[in-house]
Design an enzyme around this catalytic site. Structure first.
Site, PDB file in Angstrom:
ATOM      1  N   CYS A 293       0.822  -1.203   0.000  1.00  0.00           N
ATOM      2  CA  CYS A 293       0.000   0.000   0.000  1.00  0.00           C
ATOM      3  C   CYS A 293       0.858   1.256   0.000  1.00  0.00           C
ATOM      4  O   CYS A 293       0.684   2.154  -0.832  1.00  0.00           O
ATOM      5  CB  CYS A 293      -0.919  -0.033   1.224  1.00  0.00           C
TER       6      CYS A 293
ATOM      7  N   CYS B 109      -1.705   1.739  -2.962  1.00  0.00           N
ATOM      8  CA  CYS B 109      -2.674   2.819  -2.713  1.00  0.00           C
ATOM      9  C   CYS B 109      -2.061   4.216  -2.734  1.00  0.00           C
ATOM     10  O   CYS B 109      -2.601   5.126  -3.371  1.00  0.00           O
ATOM     11  CB  CYS B 109      -3.338   2.644  -1.343  1.00  0.00           C
TER      12      CYS B 109
ATOM     13  N   LYS C 147      -0.286   5.376  -6.043  1.00  0.00           N
ATOM     14  CA  LYS C 147      -1.364   5.375  -7.047  1.00  0.00           C
ATOM     15  C   LYS C 147      -2.306   6.559  -6.870  1.00  0.00           C
ATOM     16  O   LYS C 147      -2.612   7.285  -7.807  1.00  0.00           O
ATOM     17  CB  LYS C 147      -2.121   4.042  -6.925  1.00  0.00           C
TER      18      LYS C 147
ATOM     19  N   TYR D  74      -8.930  -3.669 -11.049  1.00  0.00           N
ATOM     20  CA  TYR D  74      -8.535  -2.454 -10.348  1.00  0.00           C
ATOM     21  C   TYR D  74      -7.216  -1.875 -10.889  1.00  0.00           C
ATOM     22  O   TYR D  74      -7.151  -0.728 -11.289  1.00  0.00           O
ATOM     23  CB  TYR D  74      -8.238  -2.767  -8.888  1.00  0.00           C
TER      24      TYR D  74
ATOM     25  N   GLU E 252      -7.038   1.522 -13.099  1.00  0.00           N
ATOM     26  CA  GLU E 252      -6.528   2.700 -12.377  1.00  0.00           C
ATOM     27  C   GLU E 252      -5.246   3.229 -13.037  1.00  0.00           C
ATOM     28  O   GLU E 252      -5.096   4.439 -13.238  1.00  0.00           O
ATOM     29  CB  GLU E 252      -6.233   2.345 -10.916  1.00  0.00           C
TER      30      GLU E 252
ATOM     31  N   HIS F 224     -26.637  20.102   0.263  1.00  0.00           N
ATOM     32  CA  HIS F 224     -26.735  20.724  -1.042  1.00  0.00           C
ATOM     33  C   HIS F 224     -25.682  21.803  -1.196  1.00  0.00           C
ATOM     34  O   HIS F 224     -25.423  22.532  -0.239  1.00  0.00           O
ATOM     35  CB  HIS F 224     -28.139  21.334  -1.179  1.00  0.00           C
TER      36      HIS F 224
ATOM     37  N   GLU G  33     -25.603  14.001  -2.221  1.00  0.00           N
ATOM     38  CA  GLU G  33     -27.032  14.184  -1.917  1.00  0.00           C
ATOM     39  C   GLU G  33     -27.916  13.448  -2.934  1.00  0.00           C
ATOM     40  O   GLU G  33     -29.070  13.134  -2.649  1.00  0.00           O
ATOM     41  CB  GLU G  33     -27.413  15.664  -1.879  1.00  0.00           C
TER      42      GLU G  33
END
Ligand code: FAD
Ligand code: NDP
Length: 532
Positions: free
Chosen positions: A97, A102, A105, A238, A242, A507, A512
């Site tokens: 990672c 992660c 990346k 993935y 990615e 909002h 939302e």
């Protein structure tokens, strides 16, 4: 005769100091050493250090487990060793990672997103022109951050009094591991409990000529000093999508080669929208194709030959880089698991574990990517590691719950989800019992620069019977991870569609739109959101 209270004096040059630990550990040494002959069985050339807990692998799961156990008063050691990639790339403490997953990346994904924002900026009144991107500057910044994380992990281990060994571990017996350093020095480590958290490494194709010699993987990409240039990415999950997405976003000519379907494990409608968006924004996608050969041309470029799996027609192209993103192999080969009697799945190579994360040997555990049936995700490895440490310290009996794990694919348009896909929900509950609410929406920030929002889509998969338990939520749009994280809590707590419809939105946000999903697929009504 030597006894555990009077260890034999060191005579070997490389012998390390024997460390006496908790009563349990002393008992372990006593049992282990007096077995059979009644004589201490210390190896002639190496001392033996003893711990309550030994963690093999200093990645997401291993470090979390080690730090937690130490904080709870256990005497802990971590061994971590990075075998350089076939291209010679190497890195520091922290695992996949931090070093090749992660973190680099996501930073490169952010760099790619910034390119889009620079294009938007003039529409918002900023007098900026599109500037050329410098891979070297980005790579340097990313690598410096990663190195700071490597350092941070070392300091944290020190602060928590976790002993760190930069050695490659393999089992000697059920309680003992031999660690070999880069220089060949051996250290024997014994522990009452051992946790295997060795993760995995990218898979190379074995049947494609030139694949290993000329291709790279995600283990190399983020450490390249120079731009990879025109790139062919092979794979469709993935890592492939990615990486292809961020390379396209950085302005590189990028092709993805998909042999079957993209994002096989995901909701397939969402997966199609992800690749549709990528194709519409500059990534070339070759579907139903498989590479056959990689050759090096005189000018350093690579010629790749592939076959169209439907027509059997051969084709070829020239690239600067070929990136294999065809899955990962668990790191078990060098562990000597058979010496300890730890069983693996013969097909996947992963270590078989039960709900306690225990292997076939009750005091040896496996967590994270190396364990069979676990999601290959950092937060699950970390949580499993922490909970295991807490159970071993008697703090809890809680088990890791691997259900409803949220995740996000960081493609140019991010895809976040939690729970079941539409297909999985229908397969589990039957079509007549499943209601799907959906919406195509336009993020407000896309309006001024007139960005294309055709693939911004949300779908909520629910049971049809009131109160309509939410089974899955799928979100395609900006900041998908941030959006899904909060809803994941609701779904974990058993939220229903009715409750979500009583949740007041914030909002103006994209999130939302989830609380405004009114159109069911079954109704056949147009799910395009109009107005505020
Ligand atoms: P690892 O982090 O892989 O750590 C294992 C460590 O053990 C390594 O340092 C290894 O060198 C060491 N080791 C192996 N064998 C030995 C041995 N014999 N002796 C000593 N040490 C050994 N997950 C997410 O959640 N979000 C993301 O955005 C994400 N992006 C990713 C991007 C890429 C390109 C990749 C490849 C993965 C990504 N992941 C992501 C997955 C995530 O990185 C892994 O799930 C996670 O790192 C697994 O942690 P782990 O502790 O199981 O193993
Ligand atoms: P996956 O195992 O998820 O997918 C492998 C992909 O490669 C599939 O598309 C597969 O296609 C394809 N493939 C396999 N063999 C070949 C071949 N010989 N030729 C062509 N294509 C092939 O692997 P990844 O490396 O993408 O990801 C590993 C794991 O890492 C993920 O499952 C994920 O958990 C984790 N990860 C998480 C990320 C995140 O959280 N954002 C990011 C990156 C990784 P097919 O379907 O046809 O078999």
């Amino acid at each position: 005769m030597a006894t555990p209270h009077a260890p034999p004096p060191s005579s070997a040059a490389k012998q390390t100091e024997l460390v006496w630990s908790s009563p349990a550990c002393r008992q372990l040494i006593r049992n282990h050493s007096l077995r059979g002959t009644g004589v201490l069985a210390w190896g002639p050339a190496a001392g033996r250090q003893c711990y309550d807990l030994l963690v093999i692998g200093g990645g997401s799961g291993g470090l979390a487990c080690a730090k937690e156990a130490a904080q709870l008063g256990k005497k802990v050691a971590v061994v971590d060793y990075v075998e350089p990639s076939p291209r010679g790339t190497r890195w520091g403490l922290g695992g996949t990672c931090v070093n090749v997953g992660c973190i680099p990346k996501k930073l490169m994904h952010q760099a790619a997103l910034l390119g889009g924002m620079i294009r938007d900026a003039p529409h918002y009144g900023w007098g900026v022109a599109q500037a050329p991107h410098s891979w070297a500057t980005l790579a340097d910044a990313v690598q410096n951050h990663v190195k700071s994380l490597n350092w941070g992990h070392r300091v944290q281990l020190q602060d928590r009094k976790v002993k760190y060994f930069n050695v490659k571990a393999s089992f000697v017996d059920t309680h003992t591991v031999c660690g070999v350093s880069k220089g060949g020095e051996e250290t024997l480590l014994s522990a009452e409990h051992i946790v295997i958290a060795t993760g995995g490494r990218p898979r190379y194709p074995t049947h494609i000529e030139g694949a290993l010699e000329y291709g790279i993987t995600s283990d190399d990409l983020f450490w390249l000093k120079e731009s990879p240039g025109k790139t062919l990415v092979v794979g469709a999950s993935y890592v492939a999508l990615e990486c292809a997405g961020l390379l396209t976003g950085l302005g590189l000519d990028t092709t993805v080669m998909i042999r079957s379907v993209p994002l096989r494990a995901f909701d397939q409608q969402m997966a199609s929208l992800v690749t549709e968006h990528m194709a519409g924004h500059g990534t070339r996608i070759l579907r139903g194709c498989a590479p056959e050969k990689v050759e090096k041309l005189p000018g350093q470029q690579l010629r790749v030959t592939w076959v169209d799996l439907t027509s059997d027609r051969k084709d070829a192209g020239t690239f600067d880089t070929v990136l294999w993103a065809i899955g990962r192999v668990p790191e078990t080969a060098s562990l000597n698991l058979e010496k300890a009697g730890v069983h693996t799945n013969p097909v996947t190579g992963k270590i078989l574990v039960d709900a306690q994360e225990a292997t076939s040997v009750p005091h040896i555990y496996a967590i994270g990517d190396v364990a069979e049936g676990r999601p290959e995700l950092t937060p699950t490895a970390i949580m499993a590691g922490r909970l295991l440490a807490q159970r071993l310290s008697g703090r809890t009996s809680d088990l890791m719950d691997y259900s409803s794990v949220p995740t996000t694919v960081f493609t140019p348009l991010e895809y976040g989800c939690v729970g079941l896909s539409e297909e999985a929900a229908v397969a589990r509950h039957g079509e007549e019992h499943v209601e799907v609410y959906h919406a195509f929406y336009k993020p407000l920030e896309f309006t001024v620069p007139q960005r294309d929002a055709s693939q911004c889509y949300i779908k909520m998969v629910c049971l049809r019977e009131p109160p309509q338990l939410v089974l899955g939520l799928h979100f395609l749009g900006p900041n998908a991870g941030e959006v899904i994280q909060g809803f994941a809590l609701g779904i974990k707590c058993g939220a229903s569609y009715q409750q979500l419809m009583r949740t007041v939105g914030i909002h103006p946000t994209c999130a939302e739109e989830v609380a405004k999903l009114r159109i069911s697929k079954r109704s056949g009504l147009d799910p395009t959101v109009t107005g505020c």
